[in-house]
Design a protein around this motif. Structure first.
Motif, mmCIF file in Angstrom:
data_model
loop_
_atom_site.group_PDB
_atom_site.id
_atom_site.type_symbol
_atom_site.label_atom_id
_atom_site.label_comp_id
_atom_site.label_asym_id
_atom_site.label_seq_id
_atom_site.Cartn_x
_atom_site.Cartn_y
_atom_site.Cartn_z
ATOM 1 N N THR A 178 24.722 -58.793 -13.099
ATOM 2 C CA THR A 178 24.674 -58.009 -11.876
ATOM 3 C C THR A 178 23.798 -58.684 -10.828
ATOM 4 O OG1 THR A 178 22.838 -56.717 -12.792
ATOM 5 C CG2 THR A 178 25.064 -55.825 -13.085
ATOM 6 N N ALA A 179 24.005 -58.279 -9.583
ATOM 7 C CA ALA A 179 23.220 -58.820 -8.476
ATOM 8 C C ALA A 179 22.759 -57.673 -7.582
ATOM 9 C CB ALA A 179 24.054 -59.807 -7.664
ATOM 10 N N PHE A 180 21.793 -57.980 -6.723
ATOM 11 C CA PHE A 180 21.261 -57.031 -5.761
ATOM 12 C C PHE A 180 20.949 -57.785 -4.479
ATOM 13 C CE2 PHE A 180 17.702 -54.942 -3.649
ATOM 14 C CZ PHE A 180 18.205 -53.655 -3.519
ATOM 15 N N GLY A 181 21.070 -57.087 -3.346
ATOM 16 C CA GLY A 181 20.725 -57.678 -2.068
ATOM 17 C C GLY A 181 21.906 -58.393 -1.453
ATOM 18 N N GLY A 182 21.633 -59.160 -0.419
ATOM 19 C CA GLY A 182 22.707 -59.861 0.260
ATOM 20 C C GLY A 182 23.737 -58.896 0.804
ATOM 21 N N THR A 183 24.965 -59.350 0.929
ATOM 22 C CA THR A 183 26.060 -58.547 1.460
ATOM 23 C C THR A 183 27.169 -58.446 0.425
ATOM 24 O OG1 THR A 183 25.553 -59.363 3.684
ATOM 25 C CG2 THR A 183 27.702 -58.324 3.367
ATOM 26 N N PRO A 184 27.308 -57.281 -0.251
ATOM 27 C CA PRO A 184 28.416 -57.119 -1.195
ATOM 28 C C PRO A 184 29.744 -57.158 -0.447
ATOM 29 C CG PRO A 184 26.772 -55.379 -1.453
ATOM 30 C CD PRO A 184 26.442 -56.122 -0.193
ATOM 31 N N PRO A 185 30.869 -57.389 -1.093
ATOM 32 C CA PRO A 185 31.005 -57.631 -2.525
ATOM 33 C C PRO A 185 30.602 -59.057 -2.891
ATOM 34 C CG PRO A 185 33.164 -57.720 -1.488
ATOM 35 C CD PRO A 185 32.181 -57.334 -0.416
ATOM 36 N N TYR A 186 30.371 -59.234 -4.186
ATOM 37 C CA TYR A 186 29.920 -60.518 -4.704
ATOM 38 C C TYR A 186 31.046 -61.226 -5.448
ATOM 39 C CZ TYR A 186 25.473 -57.999 -4.167
ATOM 40 O OH TYR A 186 24.429 -57.271 -3.687
ATOM 41 N N GLN A 187 30.964 -62.550 -5.471
ATOM 42 C CA GLN A 187 31.832 -63.382 -6.297
ATOM 43 C C GLN A 187 30.940 -64.167 -7.252
ATOM 44 O OE1 GLN A 187 35.302 -63.579 -6.384
ATOM 45 N NE2 GLN A 187 35.064 -61.750 -5.137
ATOM 46 N N TRP A 188 31.409 -64.365 -8.473
ATOM 47 C CA TRP A 188 30.620 -65.005 -9.517
ATOM 48 C C TRP A 188 31.321 -66.253 -10.050
ATOM 49 C CZ3 TRP A 188 25.911 -63.050 -11.076
ATOM 50 C CH2 TRP A 188 25.592 -61.775 -10.618
ATOM 51 N N THR A 189 30.530 -67.243 -10.431
ATOM 52 C CA THR A 189 31.042 -68.436 -11.098
ATOM 53 C C THR A 189 30.016 -68.889 -12.130
ATOM 54 O OG1 THR A 189 30.063 -69.896 -9.431
ATOM 55 C CG2 THR A 189 32.375 -69.257 -9.097
ATOM 56 N N TRP A 190 30.447 -69.755 -13.014
ATOM 57 C CA TRP A 190 29.504 -70.414 -13.917
ATOM 58 C C TRP A 190 29.951 -71.836 -14.167
ATOM 59 C CZ3 TRP A 190 29.368 -68.670 -19.748
ATOM 60 C CH2 TRP A 190 30.607 -68.828 -20.334
ATOM 61 N N VAL A 191 28.981 -72.682 -14.433
ATOM 62 C CA VAL A 191 29.234 -74.080 -14.775
ATOM 63 C C VAL A 191 28.281 -74.447 -15.905
ATOM 64 C CG1 VAL A 191 30.032 -74.770 -12.465
ATOM 65 C CG2 VAL A 191 27.606 -74.977 -13.062
ATOM 66 N N ALA A 192 28.633 -75.516 -16.606
ATOM 67 C CA ALA A 192 27.751 -76.022 -17.660
ATOM 68 C C ALA A 192 26.550 -76.701 -17.019
ATOM 69 C CB ALA A 192 28.511 -77.013 -18.539
ATOM 70 N N GLY A 193 25.394 -76.517 -17.640
ATOM 71 C CA GLY A 193 24.201 -77.211 -17.192
ATOM 72 C C GLY A 193 24.288 -78.688 -17.541
ATOM 73 N N GLU A 194 23.404 -79.488 -16.959
ATOM 74 C CA GLU A 194 23.416 -80.930 -17.195
ATOM 75 C C GLU A 194 23.271 -81.235 -18.683
ATOM 76 O OE1 GLU A 194 20.904 -84.866 -15.836
ATOM 77 O OE2 GLU A 194 20.842 -83.079 -14.585
ATOM 78 N N GLY A 195 24.159 -82.059 -19.203
ATOM 79 C CA GLY A 195 24.130 -82.453 -20.601
ATOM 80 C C GLY A 195 24.690 -81.416 -21.553
ATOM 81 N N THR A 244 27.899 -78.182 -22.294
ATOM 82 C CA THR A 244 29.264 -77.738 -22.007
ATOM 83 C C THR A 244 29.251 -76.221 -21.959
ATOM 84 O OG1 THR A 244 29.896 -77.550 -24.346
ATOM 85 C CG2 THR A 244 30.262 -79.693 -23.280
ATOM 86 N N LEU A 245 30.317 -75.640 -21.456
ATOM 87 C CA LEU A 245 30.446 -74.188 -21.536
ATOM 88 C C LEU A 245 30.729 -73.818 -22.986
ATOM 89 C CD1 LEU A 245 32.528 -73.470 -18.324
ATOM 90 C CD2 LEU A 245 30.080 -73.105 -18.684
ATOM 91 N N PRO A 246 30.273 -72.662 -23.449
ATOM 92 C CA PRO A 246 30.498 -72.281 -24.843
ATOM 93 C C PRO A 246 31.993 -72.122 -25.135
ATOM 94 C CG PRO A 246 28.881 -70.829 -23.793
ATOM 95 C CD PRO A 246 29.472 -71.671 -22.726
ATOM 96 N N PRO A 247 32.541 -72.918 -26.062
ATOM 97 C CA PRO A 247 33.962 -72.790 -26.385
ATOM 98 C C PRO A 247 34.288 -71.370 -26.852
ATOM 99 C CG PRO A 247 33.047 -74.766 -27.387
ATOM 100 C CD PRO A 247 31.902 -73.980 -26.843
#
Length: 142
Positions: free
Chosen positions: A58-75, A77-80
């Motif tokens: 969840t998020a708070f603040g800014g201007t809703p609605p929100y969009q979400w993404t995720w990426v793997a951190g350096e070194g 991978t995303l959890p299979p």
């Protein structure tokens, strides 16, 4: 008694500047955008992550609605077996069943609807183990 048009003009100008409703003319400062999910739960191999509905961020603040993404951190991978979705209610969800053990560094980003858009990212570690971890286990980044 003579009508003074200048007074009417100045009064109208004052109302226009102050927001036409007698307000102060000052808008409330917007809260900074932030992710409010502090800790992601750990995962067990071949068990549904976060239960049948997954885990919501969840998020708070800014201007809703929100969009979400995720990426793997350096070194990392995303959890299979896990996937991330941006929901119509403004939350994000991590769902699925992990298929490989290990620690996975993920960076979750929320973007608001302001123009220009604001972004906030947090780094998390999801550890997938062979057995079910205690419900209070978790590791959070920044």
């Amino acid at each position: 008694m003579q009508f003074d048009w200048r007074a009417l003009y100045l009064c109208g100008l004052w109302l226009l500047i102050s927001g036409c409703g007698g307000g102060t003319g000052h808008s409330r400062p917007q809260q900074p955008l932030r992710i409010t999910s502090a800790v992601l739960p750990q995962a067990a191999l071949t068990e549904s992550y976060g239960g049948s509905t997954g885990f919501s961020v969840t998020a708070f603040g800014g201007t809703p609605p929100y969009q979400w993404t995720w990426v793997a951190g350096e070194g990392s991978t995303l959890p299979p077996g896990l996937r991330f979705s941006s929901n119509s209610d403004g939350t994000g969800s991590i769902v699925g069943t992990p298929t490989k053990t290990g620690p996975y560094v993920v960076i979750v980003t929320v973007t608001d609807s302001a123009s220009p858009a604001r972004h906030k990212s947090n780094t998390y570690i999801i550890t997938v183990s062979t057995s079910r971890p205690p419900s209070h286990a978790g590791t959070s980044g920044t």
